[in-house]
Scaffold this motif. Sequence first.
Motif, PDB file in Angstrom:
ATOM      1  N   ALA A  64     -83.520  98.744 -29.217  1.00  0.00           N
ATOM      2  CA  ALA A  64     -83.691  97.334 -29.578  1.00  0.00           C
ATOM      3  C   ALA A  64     -83.455  97.087 -31.069  1.00  0.00           C
ATOM      4  N   PHE A  65     -82.294  97.491 -31.547  1.00  0.00           N
ATOM      5  CA  PHE A  65     -81.969  97.328 -32.958  1.00  0.00           C
ATOM      6  C   PHE A  65     -81.656  95.870 -33.261  1.00  0.00           C
ATOM      7  N   HIS A  66     -82.477  95.252 -34.115  1.00  0.00           N
ATOM      8  CA  HIS A  66     -82.263  93.871 -34.568  1.00  0.00           C
ATOM      9  C   HIS A  66     -81.629  93.942 -35.956  1.00  0.00           C
ATOM     10  N   GLU A  67     -80.342  93.747 -36.022  1.00  0.00           N
ATOM     11  CA  GLU A  67     -79.602  93.889 -37.273  1.00  0.00           C
ATOM     12  C   GLU A  67     -79.674  92.577 -38.055  1.00  0.00           C
ATOM     13  N   ALA A  68     -80.865  92.302 -38.597  1.00  0.00           N
ATOM     14  CA  ALA A  68     -81.117  91.006 -39.223  1.00  0.00           C
ATOM     15  C   ALA A  68     -81.215  91.074 -40.738  1.00  0.00           C
ATOM     16  N   GLY A  69     -81.096  92.261 -41.327  1.00  0.00           N
ATOM     17  CA  GLY A  69     -81.031  92.368 -42.774  1.00  0.00           C
ATOM     18  C   GLY A  69     -82.369  92.486 -43.483  1.00  0.00           C
ATOM     19  N   TYR A  70     -82.276  92.891 -44.736  1.00  0.00           N
ATOM     20  CA  TYR A  70     -83.393  92.907 -45.683  1.00  0.00           C
ATOM     21  C   TYR A  70     -83.085  91.896 -46.776  1.00  0.00           C
ATOM     22  N   LEU A  71     -84.126  91.260 -47.299  1.00  0.00           N
ATOM     23  CA  LEU A  71     -83.981  90.366 -48.443  1.00  0.00           C
ATOM     24  C   LEU A  71     -84.985  90.781 -49.508  1.00  0.00           C
TER      25      LEU A  71
END
Length: 391
Positions: free
Chosen positions: A90-97
């Motif tokens: 379930a990889f959610h490739e939503a980024g880091y900020l």
Amino acid sequence: MERFDVVIVGGAAIGSAAAYFLAAAPDFTGSVLVLEKDFSYERCATARSAASIRHQFSTPENVRMSQYGTQFIRDIGLHLGVDGDAPDVAFHEAGYLFLATAPGRAVLEANHRIQRELGVDVALLGRDELKARFPWLEVGDLSAGSLGLSGEGWLDAYGLMRAFRRKAIALGVTYRQAEVVAVERDGHRARGVTLADGSRIACAVVINAAGTGARALARSAGIALPVESRKRCVFYFTSPAALPGCPLVIDASGAYFRPEGAGFICGISPPVDQDPECFDFEVTHDLFDEVLWPTLAARVPQFEAARVLNAWAGHYDVNTLDHNVILGAHPDVENLLFANGFSGHGLQHSPAVGRALSELVTGSGYRTLDLSRFGWARVLAGRPLREVNVV
């Protein structure tokens, strides 16, 4: 006495990754035993982590390890499938900020230059760009933000660890629930391990992947490992906040939050002078009430109505020298390999570290990614290779 070619102490993400890569290596035909003291994995760092992966580090090797980790996770079915059954983490490739106020902007920019040179898909945003992209974010005190555009996000940490374990077993690795209390030495070589029940297992190579138990295991072999157990608390809360496109946000204060199901999780590392070595699992609830809630509500005003529904505590195995992993053999014990002191980023680096350990066992050194700077030389010389971006 039983004998295996390789004994791995610790069967969570790092130990199981090493077991998989060894068993899958075409140039390795030996036997592998993984000794894990608790097959429930209830209290291991893997199961209690924030379960994420990022490329935004300050140390080039950490960037490259994460880049490999992302690719491995994207192709996980090719690597860890068993009998046609591909794991889903379930990889959610939503980024880091990462957010910075004016005093922290120079560090953010320096890290950004390193990351861009290594091909990281990351953007440096000014205050107005941050507000345009994330209108729910309070940016008045901010100077800049660094946003991962691809390759970063969060996943099922327990699922990744179980996938490594399942594949390793399918390839012939033996797993046994047992506590290792000592590494036995014969001069400059380890000859085996002693278990809590008094039994002994001989081997050609020992891998210390014992997490927060790594220092005690090293001490049994006469080696001082600068790794301590530090407690980290994670809080799950709900809120009426609607945050479209929300990545994993690292506030300038060090607090973090990200979406999780119908709510959010958050946490923050305590100040250094309030962060002693700790082995208990008691949640520090005041941390949310007194630090996290006001910090997050100031950054996202809609979080003013946050309500904590659950919380848990886990531990980082912190390298007190420089917050980077200590990887490879100690010069005093040539066949005792270490993979310890990840300081919170072990899960995301488990594919790269597992591969590296297999290369050290089967060859004379690293073949795919040179991680020699993480070896014991800088520890013994007292020359820190400091990682700046520790969350």
